[in-house]
Structure formats: structure tokens, C-alpha cells
Design an enzyme around this catalytic site. Structure first.
Site, PDB file in Angstrom:
ATOM      1  N   ASP A 124      43.947  30.805  50.430  1.00  0.00           N
ATOM      2  CA  ASP A 124      43.897  32.809  50.316  1.00  0.00           C
ATOM      3  C   ASP A 124      44.577  33.210  51.906  1.00  0.00           C
ATOM      4  OD1 ASP A 124      43.695  35.479  49.607  1.00  0.00           O
ATOM      5  OD2 ASP A 124      42.171  35.093  48.791  1.00  0.00           O
ATOM      6  N   ASP A 151      50.292  31.064  50.772  1.00  0.00           N
ATOM      7  CA  ASP A 151      50.590  30.764  48.820  1.00  0.00           C
ATOM      8  C   ASP A 151      50.064  29.184  48.361  1.00  0.00           C
ATOM      9  OD1 ASP A 151      51.368  31.065  46.198  1.00  0.00           O
ATOM     10  OD2 ASP A 151      53.468  31.777  46.885  1.00  0.00           O
ATOM     11  N   ASP A 174      44.523  38.932  40.948  1.00  0.00           N
ATOM     12  CA  ASP A 174      45.197  40.353  40.971  1.00  0.00           C
ATOM     13  C   ASP A 174      45.339  41.058  39.385  1.00  0.00           C
ATOM     14  OD1 ASP A 174      44.746  40.944  44.068  1.00  0.00           O
ATOM     15  OD2 ASP A 174      46.076  38.921  44.365  1.00  0.00           O
ATOM     16  N   GLU A 250      34.834  41.313  40.960  1.00  0.00           N
ATOM     17  CA  GLU A 250      33.716  41.457  39.393  1.00  0.00           C
ATOM     18  C   GLU A 250      32.786  42.323  39.694  1.00  0.00           C
ATOM     19  OE1 GLU A 250      30.970  37.638  38.411  1.00  0.00           O
ATOM     20  OE2 GLU A 250      30.746  37.982  36.524  1.00  0.00           O
TER      21      GLU A 250
HETATM   22  C1  LIG Z   1      41.746  40.740  42.835  1.00  0.00           C
HETATM   23  S1  LIG Z   1      41.323  39.671  44.764  1.00  0.00           S
HETATM   24  C2  LIG Z   1      39.735  38.719  43.816  1.00  0.00           C
HETATM   25  C3  LIG Z   1      38.832  37.356  44.937  1.00  0.00           C
HETATM   26  C4  LIG Z   1      38.370  36.910  44.311  1.00  0.00           C
HETATM   27  N1  LIG Z   1      37.992  35.836  43.945  1.00  0.00           N
HETATM   28  C5  LIG Z   1      37.018  38.119  44.277  1.00  0.00           C
HETATM   29  O1  LIG Z   1      36.887  37.542  42.247  1.00  0.00           O
HETATM   30  O2  LIG Z   1      35.877  38.862  45.064  1.00  0.00           O
HETATM   31  C6  LIG Z   1      42.498  38.081  44.528  1.00  0.00           C
HETATM   32  C7  LIG Z   1      42.802  37.502  45.390  1.00  0.00           C
HETATM   33  O3  LIG Z   1      43.575  36.502  45.291  1.00  0.00           O
HETATM   34  C8  LIG Z   1      44.067  36.384  46.552  1.00  0.00           C
HETATM   35  N2  LIG Z   1      45.898  35.475  45.722  1.00  0.00           N
HETATM   36  C9  LIG Z   1      46.578  36.067  44.726  1.00  0.00           C
HETATM   37  N3  LIG Z   1      47.595  35.262  44.835  1.00  0.00           N
HETATM   38  C10 LIG Z   1      46.967  34.333  45.860  1.00  0.00           C
HETATM   39  C11 LIG Z   1      48.292  32.956  45.789  1.00  0.00           C
HETATM   40  N4  LIG Z   1      49.073  31.992  45.780  1.00  0.00           N
HETATM   41  N5  LIG Z   1      48.128  32.146  46.567  1.00  0.00           N
HETATM   42  C12 LIG Z   1      46.862  32.760  47.334  1.00  0.00           C
HETATM   43  N6  LIG Z   1      46.389  33.268  47.606  1.00  0.00           N
HETATM   44  C13 LIG Z   1      46.635  34.359  46.257  1.00  0.00           C
HETATM   45  C14 LIG Z   1      44.611  37.355  46.794  1.00  0.00           C
HETATM   46  O4  LIG Z   1      44.982  37.595  48.291  1.00  0.00           O
HETATM   47  C15 LIG Z   1      43.384  38.129  47.019  1.00  0.00           C
HETATM   48  O5  LIG Z   1      42.480  38.265  48.016  1.00  0.00           O
END
Ligand SMILES: C[S@@+](CC[C@H](N)C(=O)[O-])C[C@H]1O[C@@H](n2cnc3c(N)ncnc32)[C@H](O)[C@@H]1O
Length: 270
Positions: A124, A151, A174, A250
Site C-alpha cells: 500500500d 505502487d 478504491d 467493508e
Molecule cells: C479503499 S482502500 C481498502 C483498504 C482495505 N483493503 C480495506 O478493505 O479496508 C484501497 C487501498 O488500496 C490502496 N491502493 C490503491 N491502489 C494501489 C496500488 N496501485 N498500489 C498499492 N496500494 C494501492 C489505497 O492506498 C488504499 O489504501
């Protein structure tokens, strides 16, 4: 755990709202933890690729900061895109699952504790979450978790060997709900092309989302992809597997009355 997942919900760049283009924020120019995660490990703000996340200024609690200072050198990994990782050495020969976007990491720590024979490489960009997961792993005596900063696309593309992953988890990515931001969604054909090369034959890609239109998109692109097959014989969503704990994001979706869908697709043998 005291941090909220999206500290700036009002920002125009929030993934729930999105922004058309990306401007590198000034605050990322200096590391906030000299021996901790680098602010932009791959220099990816120079890469004009559309990204699935929006870097955001996030407050790091004292406990998270202490965990980053104390544990990053041992359990952390900057996604700088410079070298291919020897996963066997990193995880003492355990099969390794990559989790993309662990947020605050509570579910990741629970899964690692429940299955010590699997290594979890958790990626993350969210600094408070990285500190939180390190603290949880230390508290739980977990030796099968590594925290990757940056990333996950660069991690997959530049740093993981072909056929190296025993699984891939993308829980509540996201949603980028606005039509003009759909291109930022992670689960797309190009992402699946890349993921298929890094997953071992037979390994499972497990996605979950509470955003109905995104669930439909996931089902459509995964079903259409020649290197993935649905583990559900009826070709639909999977029942939520027992091994996936409730995640923070969630919980927020359920509170709003959203329906959660799990999708488990196997990488084909070819
Ligand atoms: C909506 S949150 C969900 C977090 C967790 N999985 C949950 O269900 O509570 C999505 C996470 O994905 C991370 N994220 C999105 N694209 C990413 C990428 N390409 N590499 C690493 N992290 C990423 C964001 O920083 C964020 O923390």
C-alpha cells in the site's frame, strides 16, 4: 487503528471522488521517517501513467511512527522498481500471496495469524497503515508478513518474477465511482494481463468489493480473460470464504447498506 481510512474525504483527489490528472504534492518531497518508507520510492510521480490511488497527506500516530522507525528496516520494503525480489529468501521458502491495498492492515494481520504457513506481501502507499500493520504484526508475533511501500503495479511489473505468487488479494479497491475516473480502477484487462504472468498456474486471484458497478466490471473482465477461470461453477460471484475477515472498508460499506461480492478466479495452467 485510530486513523481513518480516508483522512481527507473532502479532497477533490479522493478515490471516492477522484481527479482527472495528478499533481505531485509538495509534501512528498522529503521523507518523514529517515529510516522508514520512502515518500515516493519509484519516483513514480514522473511516470505519467494513470494510477489507481491518490497519495494523500495522512497523520501518523505516535504508535505508528514508532513502529515504522523500529520495524521498517527489518520488515519493510520500498517499491523502487530496482531489483527482482527473491521471495523464497524473503519468506523462508513459504508460498507467498500478494495483497494489494491493505489499508490499515487489520484483516491482513488476522489472515497472517490464521495461516502462518503462507507469507503475505502486503502493498500500500498509505503510511499510517504501514505503521499500523507493522505494529499489529509485532504485537501478534507474526513473522510471515512484509510491508511493501508504493505502487503495487511497479512491484508486480518490475520486482516479482514470473509465476512467483501463490495468490493475489485485492480487497475493496478504491471504487472510483465517477465515469471519468473509471480508468483509475485497478481491476481492468491490462492489470489482469500483468497479474496472470506473476501468479503461478492454479493460483487464485481473490477480489472483493461493496461497489455494485465495480463488482459487475470485475466479473465481466475476469470472465473474459483467457488466463483466468472462475472457481464458481455457475460463473457468478463466490460466497465469502471463511478465511477472509471483515475489512475496515467493508464495514463502512455494510453500514451504508451495500452488498459485498467476492470473486475468486484461478489462473489457468497455460
Ligand atoms: C479503499 S482502500 C481498502 C483498504 C482495505 N483493503 C480495506 O478493505 O479496508 C484501497 C487501498 O488500496 C490502496 N491502493 C490503491 N491502489 C494501489 C496500488 N496501485 N498500489 C498499492 N496500494 C494501492 C489505497 O492506498 C488504499 O489504501
Amino acid at each position: 487503528m485510530s486513523e481513518s481510512l480516508n483522512p481527507q474525504p473532502s479532497s477533490a483527489d479522493d478515490p471516492a471522488e477522484g481527479a482527472a490528472s495528478y499533481t505531485p504534492p509538495k509534501w512528498r518531497s522529503e521523507p518523514r521517517f529517515p529510516d522508514g518508507p520512502a515518500p515516493d520510492p519509484a519516483g513514480s510521480h514522473h511516470e505519467r501513467r494513470i494510477r489507481s490511488f491518490q497519495p494523500r497527506r495522512s497523520r501518523v500516530t505516535t504508535g505508528q511512527g514508532e513502529a515504522l522507525k523500529r520495524l521498517w528496516g527489518t520488515w519493510g520494503l520500498d517499491i523502487d522498481g530496482h531489483e527482482v525480489i527473491d521471495l523464497k529468501a524473503m519468506f523462508d521458502g513459504l508460498p507467498v500471496v500478494l495483497e494489494i491495498g491493505f489499508g490499515m492492515g487489520e484483516a491482513t494481520a488476522q489472515m497472517a495469524a490464521a495461516d502462518p504457513d503462507t507469507g503475505i506481501l502486503a502493498a500500500d502507499v498509505h503510511t499510517p497503515g504501514q505503521g499500523n500493520l507493522l505494529a499489529l504484526a509485532e504485537r501478534g508475533g507474526l513473522t510471515n508478513v512484509r510491508v511493501a511501500n508504493g505502487d503495487a503495479i511497479i512491484l508486480l511489473r518490475e520486482m516479482l518474477p514470473p509465476d512467483s505468487l501463490a495468490g493475489l488479494r485485492v480487497y475493496f479497491p478504491d471504487p472510483w465511482p465517477k465515469a471519468r475516473h473509471h480508468k483509475r480502477r485497478l481491476i481492468q484487462p491490462e492489470f489482469l494481463d500483468l497479474a496472470a504472468t506473476r501468479l503461478a498456474p492454479g493460483a487464485v486471484l481473490h477480489c472483493a468489493t461493496d461497489w455494485e458497478p465495480y463488482a459487475e466490471q470485475m466479473l465481466e473482465v475476469l470472465t473474459a480473460h483467457p488466463r483466468f477461470e472462475n472457481t464458481q461453477p455457475d460463473g457468478g460471484y463466490s460466497p465469502r470464504p471463511d478465511f477472509r475477515p471483515l475489512t475496515r472498508f467493508e464495514g463502512q460499506g455494510l453500514d451504508k447498506g451495500h452488498v459485498v461480492h467476492d470473486l475468486l478466479f484461478r489462473r489457468t495452467e497455460n
